[in-house]
Scaffold this active site. Structure first.
Site, PDB file in Angstrom:
ATOM      1  NE  ARG A 175     -73.099  44.296  29.061  1.00  0.00           N
ATOM      2  CZ  ARG A 175     -73.175  44.752  30.246  1.00  0.00           C
ATOM      3  NH1 ARG A 175     -72.421  43.814  31.069  1.00  0.00           N
ATOM      4  NH2 ARG A 175     -73.601  45.730  30.603  1.00  0.00           N
ATOM      5  NE  ARG A 223     -70.469  40.256  34.759  1.00  0.00           N
ATOM      6  CZ  ARG A 223     -71.037  41.339  34.997  1.00  0.00           C
ATOM      7  NH1 ARG A 223     -71.080  42.493  34.094  1.00  0.00           N
ATOM      8  NH2 ARG A 223     -71.693  41.751  36.006  1.00  0.00           N
ATOM      9  CE  LYS A 261     -70.601  44.070  37.876  1.00  0.00           C
ATOM     10  NZ  LYS A 261     -71.095  45.439  37.191  1.00  0.00           N
ATOM     11  CE  LYS A 288     -66.902  44.648  34.490  1.00  0.00           C
ATOM     12  NZ  LYS A 288     -67.275  45.913  34.772  1.00  0.00           N
ATOM     13  CB  CYS A 345     -72.162  54.811  30.909  1.00  0.00           C
ATOM     14  SG  CYS A 345     -73.156  56.080  32.022  1.00  0.00           S
ATOM     15  CB  CYS A 373     -78.492  52.715  33.000  1.00  0.00           C
ATOM     16  SG  CYS A 373     -77.835  51.952  34.354  1.00  0.00           S
ATOM     17  CB  CYS A 389     -74.871  56.413  38.633  1.00  0.00           C
ATOM     18  SG  CYS A 389     -74.140  54.535  38.201  1.00  0.00           S
ATOM     19  CB  CYS A 422     -70.521  51.865  32.772  1.00  0.00           C
ATOM     20  SG  CYS A 422     -71.462  51.036  34.145  1.00  0.00           S
TER      21      CYS A 422
HETATM   22 FE1  SRM Z   1     -71.419  48.742  34.073  1.00  0.00          FE
HETATM   23  C1  SRM Z   1     -73.725  48.224  35.953  1.00  0.00           C
HETATM   24  C2  SRM Z   1     -73.622  49.299  31.292  1.00  0.00           C
HETATM   25  C3  SRM Z   1     -68.823  48.547  31.651  1.00  0.00           C
HETATM   26  C4  SRM Z   1     -69.008  48.957  36.521  1.00  0.00           C
HETATM   27  N1  SRM Z   1     -73.400  48.667  33.574  1.00  0.00           N
HETATM   28  C5  SRM Z   1     -74.289  48.257  34.696  1.00  0.00           C
HETATM   29  C6  SRM Z   1     -75.570  48.221  34.084  1.00  0.00           C
HETATM   30  C7  SRM Z   1     -75.972  46.754  33.607  1.00  0.00           C
HETATM   31  C8  SRM Z   1     -76.829  48.574  35.098  1.00  0.00           C
HETATM   32  C9  SRM Z   1     -77.405  47.674  36.158  1.00  0.00           C
HETATM   33  O1  SRM Z   1     -76.804  46.962  36.796  1.00  0.00           O
HETATM   34  O2  SRM Z   1     -78.700  47.679  36.156  1.00  0.00           O
HETATM   35  C10 SRM Z   1     -75.703  48.903  32.843  1.00  0.00           C
HETATM   36  C11 SRM Z   1     -76.585  48.902  31.645  1.00  0.00           C
HETATM   37  C12 SRM Z   1     -76.944  50.212  31.093  1.00  0.00           C
HETATM   38  C13 SRM Z   1     -77.823  50.136  30.009  1.00  0.00           C
HETATM   39  O3  SRM Z   1     -78.724  50.396  29.727  1.00  0.00           O
HETATM   40  O4  SRM Z   1     -77.020  49.665  28.962  1.00  0.00           O
HETATM   41  C14 SRM Z   1     -74.017  49.025  32.616  1.00  0.00           C
HETATM   42  N2  SRM Z   1     -71.170  48.680  31.819  1.00  0.00           N
HETATM   43  C15 SRM Z   1     -72.281  49.146  31.077  1.00  0.00           C
HETATM   44  C16 SRM Z   1     -71.863  49.400  29.641  1.00  0.00           C
HETATM   45  C17 SRM Z   1     -72.674  49.063  28.625  1.00  0.00           C
HETATM   46  C18 SRM Z   1     -71.460  50.635  29.600  1.00  0.00           C
HETATM   47  C19 SRM Z   1     -70.862  51.266  28.231  1.00  0.00           C
HETATM   48  O5  SRM Z   1     -70.914  52.491  28.246  1.00  0.00           O
HETATM   49  O6  SRM Z   1     -70.504  50.663  27.371  1.00  0.00           O
HETATM   50  C20 SRM Z   1     -70.530  48.410  29.756  1.00  0.00           C
HETATM   51  C21 SRM Z   1     -70.676  46.965  29.162  1.00  0.00           C
HETATM   52  C22 SRM Z   1     -69.431  46.277  29.167  1.00  0.00           C
HETATM   53  C23 SRM Z   1     -69.485  45.003  28.592  1.00  0.00           C
HETATM   54  O7  SRM Z   1     -69.786  44.695  27.352  1.00  0.00           O
HETATM   55  O8  SRM Z   1     -69.186  44.088  29.495  1.00  0.00           O
HETATM   56  C24 SRM Z   1     -70.265  48.487  31.160  1.00  0.00           C
HETATM   57  N3  SRM Z   1     -69.568  48.871  33.959  1.00  0.00           N
HETATM   58  C25 SRM Z   1     -68.874  48.808  33.081  1.00  0.00           C
HETATM   59  C26 SRM Z   1     -67.158  49.230  33.529  1.00  0.00           C
HETATM   60  C27 SRM Z   1     -66.156  49.332  32.608  1.00  0.00           C
HETATM   61  C28 SRM Z   1     -65.274  48.113  32.496  1.00  0.00           C
HETATM   62  O9  SRM Z   1     -65.608  46.936  32.769  1.00  0.00           O
HETATM   63  O10 SRM Z   1     -64.112  48.300  31.800  1.00  0.00           O
HETATM   64  C29 SRM Z   1     -67.188  49.354  34.732  1.00  0.00           C
HETATM   65  C30 SRM Z   1     -66.072  49.859  35.720  1.00  0.00           C
HETATM   66  C31 SRM Z   1     -65.022  48.750  35.889  1.00  0.00           C
HETATM   67  C32 SRM Z   1     -65.274  47.774  37.049  1.00  0.00           C
HETATM   68  O11 SRM Z   1     -66.189  47.020  36.910  1.00  0.00           O
HETATM   69  O12 SRM Z   1     -65.042  48.231  38.352  1.00  0.00           O
HETATM   70  C33 SRM Z   1     -68.653  48.986  35.218  1.00  0.00           C
HETATM   71  N4  SRM Z   1     -71.661  48.651  35.886  1.00  0.00           N
HETATM   72  C34 SRM Z   1     -70.572  48.709  36.820  1.00  0.00           C
HETATM   73  C35 SRM Z   1     -70.909  48.625  38.184  1.00  0.00           C
HETATM   74  C36 SRM Z   1     -70.249  48.730  39.436  1.00  0.00           C
HETATM   75  C37 SRM Z   1     -69.563  47.518  39.834  1.00  0.00           C
HETATM   76  C38 SRM Z   1     -68.928  47.649  41.010  1.00  0.00           C
HETATM   77  O13 SRM Z   1     -68.774  46.455  41.612  1.00  0.00           O
HETATM   78  O14 SRM Z   1     -68.254  48.457  41.449  1.00  0.00           O
HETATM   79  C39 SRM Z   1     -72.289  48.340  37.851  1.00  0.00           C
HETATM   80  C40 SRM Z   1     -73.517  48.323  39.159  1.00  0.00           C
HETATM   81  C41 SRM Z   1     -73.623  46.808  39.866  1.00  0.00           C
HETATM   82  O15 SRM Z   1     -72.878  45.836  39.171  1.00  0.00           O
HETATM   83  O16 SRM Z   1     -74.113  46.703  40.682  1.00  0.00           O
HETATM   84  C42 SRM Z   1     -72.698  48.290  36.651  1.00  0.00           C
HETATM   85 FE1  SF4 Z   2     -75.919  52.899  34.553  1.00  0.00          FE
HETATM   86 FE2  SF4 Z   2     -74.058  54.056  36.097  1.00  0.00          FE
HETATM   87 FE3  SF4 Z   2     -73.370  52.350  34.425  1.00  0.00          FE
HETATM   88 FE4  SF4 Z   2     -73.923  54.511  33.464  1.00  0.00          FE
HETATM   89  S1  SF4 Z   2     -72.340  54.274  34.930  1.00  0.00           S
HETATM   90  S2  SF4 Z   2     -74.471  52.694  32.618  1.00  0.00           S
HETATM   91  S3  SF4 Z   2     -75.545  55.273  34.716  1.00  0.00           S
HETATM   92  S4  SF4 Z   2     -74.577  51.841  36.055  1.00  0.00           S
END
Ligand code: SRM
Ligand code: SF4
Length: 568
Positions: free
Chosen positions: A71, A140, A208, A210, A432, A438, A477, A481
């Protein structure tokens, strides 16, 4: 749920403490061709370098095949033409030939095998791009409005986003050593342990962090869902300059099914400060989080839980004490929409930009649409700037009037119209990645949403509602994201082919939706939505959006199932 002071530090905290350079054994593993993958400890360090070790879940039956996801750090989402061409080339050579626009205005390269990781990382560096701190317990990708037509403030707010981004970058030398010099950081274990990041200390953040900027009335960055939200207030004497920002703290979306201690939350508005105080405030919020977050339970470690439990007033005082000044009362602001502009539009500076809908953010070639090839040719020929949006779409910016027709023709030749690029619900949708990359996905998302939108489009056509925009977002899930908890219709994966269905977000994404049905199979989506959409059509006052109707009528009348009552 107050953290238990006697509880042991989580495993990640111990790892960070033992090697604050974040280098782990990454350099050694990278250099050893006999090793097919990184250790589980090093998987955690990799994240700080913007890398996730994944495996292709489609191929699991024949054994784990490791691939990496990389990323980029592209705070604000603006990419110069030379850099875009390098990104495209690197995806062809070292990735899976696609570029994935993320929901935070960045790019991901998927399917990178270990042998290709070094060259990809070096290639990104040569293209003047870093991946440092794109993931991990740090600040981030910073989001900022990037559309050069929506407000006179856009370019100055982008500059502010870059300032904050730069001020909050970690300082470890391990990144440069491993990925650029191609060797492990040459420090003894004691020297590694002695390293202290000037801002993050030895243990970085509990989780993290943000940040997003927004310029009302457009909430394209979904600012309320961030740990730190910055809502620009224009200077009355110079509308292109931010006078200051309203400060929002404590948003976050991730949750776990069947665990009510985890929940999505929208940020509190804490006050207003002047533009020149921006970096001080950002550092104050980050260090207040650094020093008060839960380091024993990673599911309870985000800033949103601290503010939910200790209160916004307590957090405001923390920030004021750290920044050394009092916040002023918040200035009035209002958001009434999110999303992107599609097609050709004039920029504030008189040139043009083209908003392009990118289905689920995936830039690739298919037999019908060769988006990736078309973009490469356009950027190479016209040197257009590329801007990524928080809704996973793309803008070609800085286009001269006499270039427009040729760009339109090039896209057309590759199957991409510039007018009517997609129907109303598609244009406002996000998904996502989930499967197959993922590791946390419970259900399909990116690969499922287009087909599910076709089903919903059929229902809308049947009800004569095809022109209505409905914000629909899907995740595989509950981590959130693609920010599904702010959508008018949110689908959140529970199990293969099953989704929790959420209803009731609003146009300005300032309100969380609510779970309406806890587990809906794909073929039940239309039957479940039909009565809701029919009532909306028949009972709403003119112009009322689906999300507002659901919040006003459906929420009070049809009590939703609770996630805890459901087993899957
Ligand atoms: Fe996310 C984890 C993809 C934005 C909340 N996210 C992941 C991981 C890295 C899975 C992992 O930990 O093994 C995913 C990778 C999937 C893949 O194969 O690419 C993933 N997140 C993404 C992206 C690529 C989704 C997308 O559709 O574009 C986004 C990358 C953004 C970036 O450029 O930095 C992405 N993730 C988000 C958002 C939205 C936002 O930030 O605006 C969220 C919800 C907001 C938040 O953070 O509360 C988000 N991702 C999570 C979480 C839950 C975190 C939590 O504390 O609740 C995880 C799981 C974790 O961190 O353990 C996670
Ligand atoms: Fe993976 Fe869940 Fe984030 Fe989708 S919402 S990219 S399934 S961690």
């Amino acid at each position: 749920m107050t953290p238990n002071p006697a509880a042991p530090l989580s495993k990640n905290e111990v790892l960070k403490q033992n090697d604050p350079t974040l280098g782990g054994q990454l350099g050694e593993t990278l250099a050893d061709p006999a090793l097919a993958c990184f250790s589980s400890d090093d998987e955690q360090f990799l994240k700080f370098h913007g890398i996730y070790q994944q495996d292709d879940r489609d191929l699991r039956k024949s054994g784990k095949q490791y691939v990496m996801m990389v990323r980029a750090r592209i705070s604000g989402g603006i990419i110069p033409p030379e850099q875009y061409l390098a990104f495209d080339d690197l995806s062809e050579r070292y990735g899976n030939q696609s570029l994935r626009i993320t929901s935070r205005q960045s790019f991901q390269w998927h399917g990178v095998v270990k042998d290709n990781l070094g060259p990809l990382m070096k290639g990104l560096h040569d293209a003047l791009c870093t991946t440092l701190a794109a993931c991990g317990d740090v600040n981030r990708n910073v989001m900022a409005p990037a559309t050069p037509a929506t407000s006179a403030l856009v370019e100055r707010v982008q500059e502010d986003a870059r300032r904050v981004n730069d001020a909050l970058l970690p300082q470890t030398g391990a990144y440069h050593s491993i990925w650029i010099d191609g060797e492990p950081l040459k420090l003894t274990a004691e020297e590694k342990q002695a390293f202290t990041d000037p801002l993050y200390g030895k243990q970085y953040l509990p989780r993290k962090f943000k940040i997003a900027f927004a310029i009302p009335p457009l909430n394209d960055t979904d600012v309320y869902s961030n740990c730190l939200g910055l809502v620009a207030v224009a200077d009355p004497a110079d509308p292109a300059r931010p006078l200051g920002y309203n400060l929002l703290c404590g948003g976050g979306l991730g949750m776990s099914h069947n665990n009510p201690a985890t929940f999505p939350r929208i940020a509190d508005v804490l006050g207003f400060f002047r533009a020149e105080q921006l970096v001080d405030v950002a550092k104050a919020v980050l260090t207040a989080y650094r020093d008060s977050g839960d380091r024993t339970n990673r599911k309870h470690a985000r800033l949103k839980y601290i503010i939910a439990e200790r209160g916004a007033d307590w957090f405001r005082q923390e920030i004021e004490a750290r920044a050394g000044f009092k916040l002023e009362p918040a200035r009035p602001f209002h958001f009434d929409r999110q999303g992107d502009l599609f097609g050709w539009h004039r920029q504030m500076d008189g040139r043009w930009f083209l908003g392009l809908y990118v289905e689920t953010g995936r830039i690739k070639d298919t037999p019908d649409r060769q988006l990736k090839t078309a973009l490469r040719r356009i950027v190479a020929t016209f040197r257009t700037e590329v801007r990524l949006t928080p809704s996973q779409n793309l803008l070609l910016a800085g286009v001269a009037t006499d270039q427009k027709d040729a760009i339109t023709a090039e896209l057309g030749a590759h199957g991409i119209p510039v007018e009517n690029q997609a129907g109303a619900i598609r244009r406002a949708s996000m998904a996502c990645p989930s499967m197959p990359t993922c590791g946390l996905g419970l259900a399909e998302s990116e690969r499922a949403l287009p087909g599910i939108l076709t089903l919903i489009e059929g229902l809308l056509a049947e009800l004569n509602l095809s022109a209505e925009e409905i914000i629909i977002r899907m995740t595989g899930c509950p981590n959130g994201c693609a920010r599904p908890y702010l959508a008018e219709i949110g689908f959140v994966g529970r199990a293969p082919g099953k989704y929790s269905l959420y209803l009731g977000g609003n146009a300005g994404t300032t309100r969380l939706n609510q779970e309406y049905r806890a587990s809906v199979k794909v073929d039940e989506i239309v039957p479940v939505l039909r009565p809701v959409l029919t009532r909306w059509k028949n009972e709403r006052p003119p112009g009322e959006r689906l999300g507002d109707f659901c919040a006003r009528v459906i929420w009070p009348e049809e009590k939703v199932l609770t996630t805890t009552a459901v087993t899957n």
